[in-house]
Scaffold this active site. Structure first.
Site, PDB file in Angstrom:
ATOM      1  N   HIS A   1     -46.250 -35.945  30.314  1.00  0.00           N
ATOM      2  CA  HIS A   1     -47.665 -35.506  30.377  1.00  0.00           C
ATOM      3  C   HIS A   1     -48.539 -36.688  30.007  1.00  0.00           C
ATOM      4  O   HIS A   1     -48.780 -36.955  28.825  1.00  0.00           O
ATOM      5  CB  HIS A   1     -47.865 -34.323  29.412  1.00  0.00           C
ATOM      6  CG  HIS A   1     -49.236 -33.727  29.436  1.00  0.00           C
ATOM      7  ND1 HIS A   1     -49.494 -32.428  29.053  1.00  0.00           N
ATOM      8  CD2 HIS A   1     -50.446 -34.241  29.777  1.00  0.00           C
ATOM      9  CE1 HIS A   1     -50.782 -32.179  29.166  1.00  0.00           C
ATOM     10  NE2 HIS A   1     -51.394 -33.274  29.599  1.00  0.00           N
TER      11      HIS A   1
ATOM     12  N   HIS B   1     -51.962 -38.893  31.629  1.00  0.00           N
ATOM     13  CA  HIS B   1     -52.995 -39.167  32.640  1.00  0.00           C
ATOM     14  C   HIS B   1     -53.207 -40.673  32.661  1.00  0.00           C
ATOM     15  O   HIS B   1     -53.626 -41.240  31.650  1.00  0.00           O
ATOM     16  CB  HIS B   1     -54.302 -38.453  32.281  1.00  0.00           C
ATOM     17  CG  HIS B   1     -54.128 -36.975  32.085  1.00  0.00           C
ATOM     18  ND1 HIS B   1     -54.380 -36.069  33.089  1.00  0.00           N
ATOM     19  CD2 HIS B   1     -53.708 -36.252  31.015  1.00  0.00           C
ATOM     20  CE1 HIS B   1     -54.127 -34.854  32.645  1.00  0.00           C
ATOM     21  NE2 HIS B   1     -53.713 -34.922  31.383  1.00  0.00           N
TER      22      HIS B   1
ATOM     23  N   HIS C   1     -52.034 -27.546  33.633  1.00  0.00           N
ATOM     24  CA  HIS C   1     -52.506 -27.425  32.260  1.00  0.00           C
ATOM     25  C   HIS C   1     -52.866 -25.953  32.051  1.00  0.00           C
ATOM     26  O   HIS C   1     -53.637 -25.387  32.842  1.00  0.00           O
ATOM     27  CB  HIS C   1     -53.753 -28.265  32.039  1.00  0.00           C
ATOM     28  CG  HIS C   1     -53.505 -29.746  31.916  1.00  0.00           C
ATOM     29  ND1 HIS C   1     -52.807 -30.463  32.849  1.00  0.00           N
ATOM     30  CD2 HIS C   1     -53.870 -30.631  30.944  1.00  0.00           C
ATOM     31  CE1 HIS C   1     -52.760 -31.733  32.461  1.00  0.00           C
ATOM     32  NE2 HIS C   1     -53.396 -31.865  31.312  1.00  0.00           N
TER      33      HIS C   1
ATOM     34  N   GLU D   1     -54.279 -24.768  26.756  1.00  0.00           N
ATOM     35  CA  GLU D   1     -54.757 -25.822  25.837  1.00  0.00           C
ATOM     36  C   GLU D   1     -55.971 -25.242  25.105  1.00  0.00           C
ATOM     37  O   GLU D   1     -55.962 -25.078  23.895  1.00  0.00           O
ATOM     38  CB  GLU D   1     -55.119 -27.098  26.627  1.00  0.00           C
ATOM     39  CG  GLU D   1     -55.595 -28.248  25.758  1.00  0.00           C
ATOM     40  CD  GLU D   1     -56.036 -29.480  26.577  1.00  0.00           C
ATOM     41  OE1 GLU D   1     -56.329 -29.337  27.779  1.00  0.00           O
ATOM     42  OE2 GLU D   1     -56.113 -30.580  25.977  1.00  0.00           O
TER      43      GLU D   1
ATOM     44  N   ASP E   1     -50.521 -37.656  26.631  1.00  0.00           N
ATOM     45  CA  ASP E   1     -51.733 -37.149  27.300  1.00  0.00           C
ATOM     46  C   ASP E   1     -52.710 -38.273  27.698  1.00  0.00           C
ATOM     47  O   ASP E   1     -52.688 -38.711  28.836  1.00  0.00           O
ATOM     48  CB  ASP E   1     -52.417 -36.101  26.405  1.00  0.00           C
ATOM     49  CG  ASP E   1     -53.201 -35.060  27.195  1.00  0.00           C
ATOM     50  OD1 ASP E   1     -53.184 -35.109  28.427  1.00  0.00           O
ATOM     51  OD2 ASP E   1     -53.822 -34.182  26.558  1.00  0.00           O
ATOM     52  N   ASP E   2     -53.561 -38.692  26.763  1.00  0.00           N
ATOM     53  CA  ASP E   2     -54.548 -39.752  27.032  1.00  0.00           C
ATOM     54  C   ASP E   2     -54.540 -40.721  25.846  1.00  0.00           C
ATOM     55  O   ASP E   2     -55.470 -40.743  25.031  1.00  0.00           O
ATOM     56  CB  ASP E   2     -55.941 -39.138  27.191  1.00  0.00           C
ATOM     57  CG  ASP E   2     -55.986 -38.114  28.305  1.00  0.00           C
ATOM     58  OD1 ASP E   2     -56.083 -38.507  29.474  1.00  0.00           O
ATOM     59  OD2 ASP E   2     -55.873 -36.913  27.993  1.00  0.00           O
TER      60      ASP E   2
END
Ligand code: HPA
Ligand code: ZN
Length: 338
Positions: free
Chosen positions: A20, A22, A200, A203, A281-282
């Site tokens: 996961h 981005h 997603h 969340e 994630d980020d």
């Protein structure tokens, strides 16, 4: 009882997967300023420090507003290559052996950057990492859920010449008010093309959105899934279908999905028999890459050796890598933890 130091050391040496991630969320402020200057694109912030000081989020939308601003300096194939290669270099040093990367084509198409420009830069970097380090990969095209299903269909059309580079499709961006069922038809079209599907869900959105992702979209896995724990029947279904949850501890903390790392539900997920995995994630926005996420769980959530092992195993079994490669990494894990 194993000491935290032992677990930290094990978590460093073990082969890890990232399921996961981005790619636009790996854009470090320093690199953003360098590419902005190279492309003569103005940034809203005067300095790297001023930009980083703005990384204080109270919810997902706060973050997304900055995320879309940040990616707006990416214009040319080389920008996408440099961004992806910087990320891959970092995680290679952390012993990440396999990555499954999201990209957000609509976030660039809206600025006039061609689909081909984006995907060629990203894909070339992935191929180079595979050649140099043997790192395996999958590429996932993600639809922005705050846009229409029609826009997702248009994006799918643009992707068709590149389907041999794309392994799956995802659903990201502002969750609340944009349930998975809004994209039912486009995901059906993707599945008919042989693409894997993830979304997603849970969340910020309610358990109902996770139900929709499973029962209507028929996802192969769930990104985040935290709020599924509010619904016992849903937990039973996720467990029965052996759906992997791509959990993102530092992301959850930064976006106030959890109040404190000591309250993170990942231990509960494992105790319930759910296939939770660890992901970043980020990472440029949330305070750390793969290793930092494991470190936070070990230091603050008190995960034990058996839980660490289970998380690493789930990352391999829940990935979309070849079965043969899965066995190899599982063997390595077994001997490391024995
Ligand atoms: N959630 C939803 N959309 C996103 C995220 C996220 O954590 N990161 C990038 N787009
Ligand atoms: Zn995400």
């Amino acid at each position: 009882m194993d000491s935290k130091d032992t677990l930290l050391q094990l978590s460093k040496t073990m082969p890890k997967t990232e399921l996961h991630l981005h790619i636009e969320g790996t854009f470090e402020a320093e690199q953003m300023f360098a590419i902005a200057q190279r492309n003569q694109v103005p940034l809203k912030y005067q300095s790297v420090e001023a930009l980083k000081a703005a990384y204080q989020f109270t919810n997902l939308q706060d973050f997304l507003d900055l995320y879309y601003q940040g990616m707006s300096v990416l214009l040319h194939e080389v920008d996408f290559y440099d961004l992806t290669m910087a990320y891959l270099t970092k995680v290679h040093e952390e012993n990440v052996v396999h990555v499954e990367i999201f990209f957000d084509p609509q976030g660039h198409l809206s600025r006039g950057v061609a689909f081909e420009t984006q995907i060629t830069g990203i894909y070339r970097a992935l191929q180079d990492a595979q050649q140099q380090w043997g790192m395996s990969f999958k590429l996932i095209m993600s639809f922005l859920r705050h846009l229409s299903e029609e826009s997702a269909f248009e994006t799918l059309e643009l992707a068709k010449p590149f389907l041999n580079w794309i392994d799956g499709v995802g659903l990201d961006s502002s969750e609340l008010g944009h349930p998975p069922e809004k994209f039912l038809r486009v995901f059906e079209a993707c599945q008919a093309l042989g693409l894997k599907v993830t979304a997603h869900a849970g969340e910020e959105g309610p358990p109902e959105y996770v139900w929709q992702a499973i029962e209507q979209i028929k996802v192969d896995r769930i990104d985040h899934g935290n709020r599924a724990l509010e619904d016992e029947k849903l937990v039973a279904v996720i467990k029965e279908q052996e759906l992997t949850l791509t959990v993102c501890p530092l992301s959850n903390l930064k976006l106030c999905v959890v109040n404190d790392m000591t309250d993170h539900p990942i231990k509960d997920m494992l105790a319930l028999g759910l296939k939770a995995t660890v992901n970043s994630d980020d990472p440029a926005y949330f305070g750390g890459y793969m290793q930092a996420n494991y470190n936070a769980l070990i230091n603050d959530s008190d995960i034990n050796k058996a839980e660490l092992y289970q998380l690493a195993v789930n990352g391999i079994t829940g990935s979309w890598m070849d079965q043969e490669l899965k066995y190899q990494h599982l063997d390595t894990l077994k001997s490391l933890f024995s």
